[in-house]
Structures are given as C-alpha cells and as structure tokens.
Scaffold this motif. Sequence first.
Motif, PDB file in Angstrom:
ATOM      1  N   LYS A  32       0.825  -1.217   0.000  1.00  0.00           N
ATOM      2  CA  LYS A  32       0.000   0.000   0.000  1.00  0.00           C
ATOM      3  C   LYS A  32       0.858   1.265   0.000  1.00  0.00           C
ATOM      4  O   LYS A  32       2.084   1.193   0.023  1.00  0.00           O
ATOM      5  CB  LYS A  32      -0.947  -0.017   1.191  1.00  0.00           C
ATOM      6  N   PHE A  33       0.197   2.391  -0.028  1.00  0.00           N
ATOM      7  CA  PHE A  33       0.847   3.700   0.013  1.00  0.00           C
ATOM      8  C   PHE A  33       2.024   3.769  -0.978  1.00  0.00           C
ATOM      9  O   PHE A  33       1.805   3.676  -2.160  1.00  0.00           O
ATOM     10  CB  PHE A  33       1.240   4.051   1.458  1.00  0.00           C
ATOM     11  N   GLU A  34       3.250   3.904  -0.502  1.00  0.00           N
ATOM     12  CA  GLU A  34       4.371   4.033  -1.449  1.00  0.00           C
ATOM     13  C   GLU A  34       4.503   2.800  -2.331  1.00  0.00           C
ATOM     14  O   GLU A  34       4.877   2.885  -3.495  1.00  0.00           O
ATOM     15  CB  GLU A  34       5.689   4.263  -0.693  1.00  0.00           C
ATOM     16  N   GLN A  80       6.757   4.209   6.420  1.00  0.00           N
ATOM     17  CA  GLN A  80       6.374   2.874   5.944  1.00  0.00           C
ATOM     18  C   GLN A  80       7.601   1.954   5.938  1.00  0.00           C
ATOM     19  O   GLN A  80       7.520   0.789   6.344  1.00  0.00           O
ATOM     20  CB  GLN A  80       5.763   2.978   4.539  1.00  0.00           C
ATOM     21  N   ASP A  82      -1.364  12.508  -3.881  1.00  0.00           N
ATOM     22  CA  ASP A  82      -1.563  11.077  -4.151  1.00  0.00           C
ATOM     23  C   ASP A  82      -2.430  10.487  -3.037  1.00  0.00           C
ATOM     24  O   ASP A  82      -3.514   9.988  -3.286  1.00  0.00           O
ATOM     25  CB  ASP A  82      -0.195  10.374  -4.253  1.00  0.00           C
ATOM     26  N   TYR A  83      -1.965  10.594  -1.785  1.00  0.00           N
ATOM     27  CA  TYR A  83      -2.802  10.123  -0.680  1.00  0.00           C
ATOM     28  C   TYR A  83      -2.536  10.938   0.577  1.00  0.00           C
ATOM     29  O   TYR A  83      -1.453  11.512   0.750  1.00  0.00           O
ATOM     30  CB  TYR A  83      -2.567   8.628  -0.394  1.00  0.00           C
ATOM     31  N   GLU A 107      -3.677   9.935   4.519  1.00  0.00           N
ATOM     32  CA  GLU A 107      -4.418   8.894   5.236  1.00  0.00           C
ATOM     33  C   GLU A 107      -3.963   8.820   6.690  1.00  0.00           C
ATOM     34  O   GLU A 107      -2.773   8.957   6.978  1.00  0.00           O
ATOM     35  CB  GLU A 107      -4.148   7.553   4.549  1.00  0.00           C
ATOM     36  N   LEU A 137      -0.176   0.103   9.699  1.00  0.00           N
ATOM     37  CA  LEU A 137      -0.523   1.009   8.590  1.00  0.00           C
ATOM     38  C   LEU A 137      -1.943   0.779   8.077  1.00  0.00           C
ATOM     39  O   LEU A 137      -2.272   1.150   6.948  1.00  0.00           O
ATOM     40  CB  LEU A 137       0.493   0.900   7.439  1.00  0.00           C
ATOM     41  N   LEU A 163      -0.082   9.872   6.974  1.00  0.00           N
ATOM     42  CA  LEU A 163       0.851   9.739   5.861  1.00  0.00           C
ATOM     43  C   LEU A 163       0.368  10.597   4.705  1.00  0.00           C
ATOM     44  O   LEU A 163      -0.829  10.621   4.405  1.00  0.00           O
ATOM     45  CB  LEU A 163       0.878   8.286   5.364  1.00  0.00           C
ATOM     46  N   ILE A 193       7.200  12.601   0.016  1.00  0.00           N
ATOM     47  CA  ILE A 193       6.431  11.961   1.082  1.00  0.00           C
ATOM     48  C   ILE A 193       6.726  12.681   2.389  1.00  0.00           C
ATOM     49  O   ILE A 193       7.803  13.252   2.579  1.00  0.00           O
ATOM     50  CB  ILE A 193       6.739  10.448   1.235  1.00  0.00           C
ATOM     51  N   ASN A 218       5.063  12.735   6.802  1.00  0.00           N
ATOM     52  CA  ASN A 218       4.130  12.107   7.740  1.00  0.00           C
ATOM     53  C   ASN A 218       4.270  12.775   9.093  1.00  0.00           C
ATOM     54  O   ASN A 218       5.221  13.518   9.336  1.00  0.00           O
ATOM     55  CB  ASN A 218       4.414  10.601   7.856  1.00  0.00           C
TER      56      ASN A 218
END
Length: 321
Positions: free
Chosen positions: A140-142, A186, A271-272, A274, A281, A300, A311, A313
């Motif tokens: 997920k994510f990255e 992550q 992009d996200y 969350e 995560l 994140l 990125i 966080n």
Amino acid sequence: MNTTAPPPGDAGALGATRPLLVRTAAELAALGSRLLAQAPATDGPRRLGLVPTMGALHAGHEHLVSAARAENDVVVVSVFVNRLQFDDPADFERYPRDLEADRALLASAGADIVFAPEEPEIYPGGAPLVRLSSGTLGEKFEGASRPGHFDGMLAVVAKLLHIAQPSSLTPVPVEYSAYFGQKDAQQLAIVRRLVTDLSYPVRIRAVPIVRSAEGLALSSRNQFLTPEQADAALVLSRALFLLADRAAAHEALMIDEAEDLIGSQPLVELDYLEVVDPDTLEPLAFNCRETPFTGGALVLVAARTGQVRLIDNMLLGDAAD
Ligand code: AMP
C-alpha cells in the motif's frame, strides 16, 4: 616488533581522520571489531550503531548519525544506492552521488566508519535470487505507486544489518542498534517487522523528521525542486501540522479540510493523505473524521510536484510522545 600487516584501505590507519572508509564486508568486520575492542571499558556491553543511507547526505541524515553517536561506541554509516528499490531505472541513474561531500558531513557528525560498497559486494551473483517479501505492509501507500520498492529495500537492509552485525569473534559483548528516519514511516514499519519476524539481533531506533525552517521535510530529492515548487510543497507539512494540532486538542481531525488545503495549491498533485495505525498502517476508519480524536495515530501524505515525488508524515496524539 609487530609484523602483522595492516588491513587494506583506510582501515590500516586507526589514527587517520574519521570516518574511515571501507569498501568490503570483510574490511568492515575487521575494522569494526578493532574499534569495538579499543572502546573505553564500561560495566555494560560495548555499543555499535549502524545508519543505512543512500548517500546525498543532508541535515536529516546528520541528525540520524548524531543520534547514533550519542548512544554508541562505534558508529558505522553505509552509503549504497540500491538499484533494487528503484522502480524507475532513470530515477536510479539520476540519484545524486557525492561520496566526498558525504564523508565531510559524516566527519562533522562523528561517524567512525563509512561503508561504501560497490554493487558486486552487495549483490555478488547479480540480482539476488532469494528475496524477502514485505507482504501487505509493502503493497500500500508508497508500494502501490512504486511496485517492488519495499521488497528491494528489504533486500539491502536485511543484508546490511547482517554484514554490519558485531562479529561473534569480538572478545567483548556488544549491543547492536540500527537507526532509521521517521521520515520514511512505511519503511520503518516494514524494517521493524523484518527484525521481529526473522529475529534479527538488532534494536531498531527511530529518529524524528528533520525539516527546513519553513517546514519542508528534508530529502535528497528536494534538490530537484525549483524554488516555486519547494515553496508550493510547504502545503504538505502545513496540512500535517493542522492535523497534529487538532489531535493534540482532541478535536475531530476533519481530514477533508487538510485535503482541500493541499488541493488549493496548483503545483502540488496529491496522491494520498491517510490516518493509519503506526505499526500495521491500517487506516483508522473512526477517530479521524468527525469524532473527537483520542489515542495515537500516524498521518501519511504523498504528492507530486513536477517530476518529484514527495512523502511526509506526522505522528499524532499519544503516538507523538
Ligand atoms: P536515504 O538515504 O534517503 O535512504 O535515507 C537514509 C535514512 O535517513 C533513512 O532512514 C531515512 O528515513 C533517513 N532520513 C531521510 N531524510 C530524513 C529527514 N528529513 N529526517 C530524518 N531522517 C531522514
């Protein structure tokens, strides 16, 4: 008279300016053991700290090395640009490399050894056949936008943790720690699972994110941003600080407002964003939108500005303590 031949490279001259440069795992084991054996005796074990990096070092890395320096007798920094964690070959080719500048920064941060292997030293048989999987944590994510990235990261981190571990031949007990930045949250979660799942004898230490005075999380990729893009990218940390303030005040996070803040900046493509559990995560379905925030969480964010993917966080509430 001592007729023992000194080990190759800088390692022969222990009095030489630090960090001492080694290129092979054998040199690292020999030099690391000698420095550990020479560390002033204490009641407890000697302590070895490893800081894995890809070079192009900046103040964020410096902070990691300083944290390791404060807690260890011997500090090893690895510098290796790991081809396997780049999903885009062009990104690998243009990744900045400057070992002399890195050595200068590491000298002021107090590293003892810089381990800068060539690719065949790390991957002697070419791309490794036996690989680790980061499982659902790495998808997920990255991992969703960079397929294979975390499995490639695990290939090198597992190897570096193994290569740098204090030799069982060292005549003194040694406590072994490795330092990772919270910046790559992550990655940190996956490395923690690596160490737990495979019982690696190393303590993972997390070091807080270092930011520019304006709030941008430092990254080796920031040098590719134009001044306008760097300015626009500040919207990411503003959104994170907004959420952290709300969490600290036990208010509803109102994530949509943070998303709108990022969306208001035309040079930044989100992009996200969350809110998740810092270890698994997994998204926190409740506790982040309209209900008052309690407990701890990790938020994140990832976005693109021009060609550069950024990125960032922030740990929220109890998780930030
Ligand atoms: P890299 O060279 O980008 O692979 O990063 C090496 C280590 O430095 C990783 O553990 C990163 O999380 C950490 N790091 C990179 N940037 C920062 C930063 N701004 N603050 C703290 N740690 C960082």
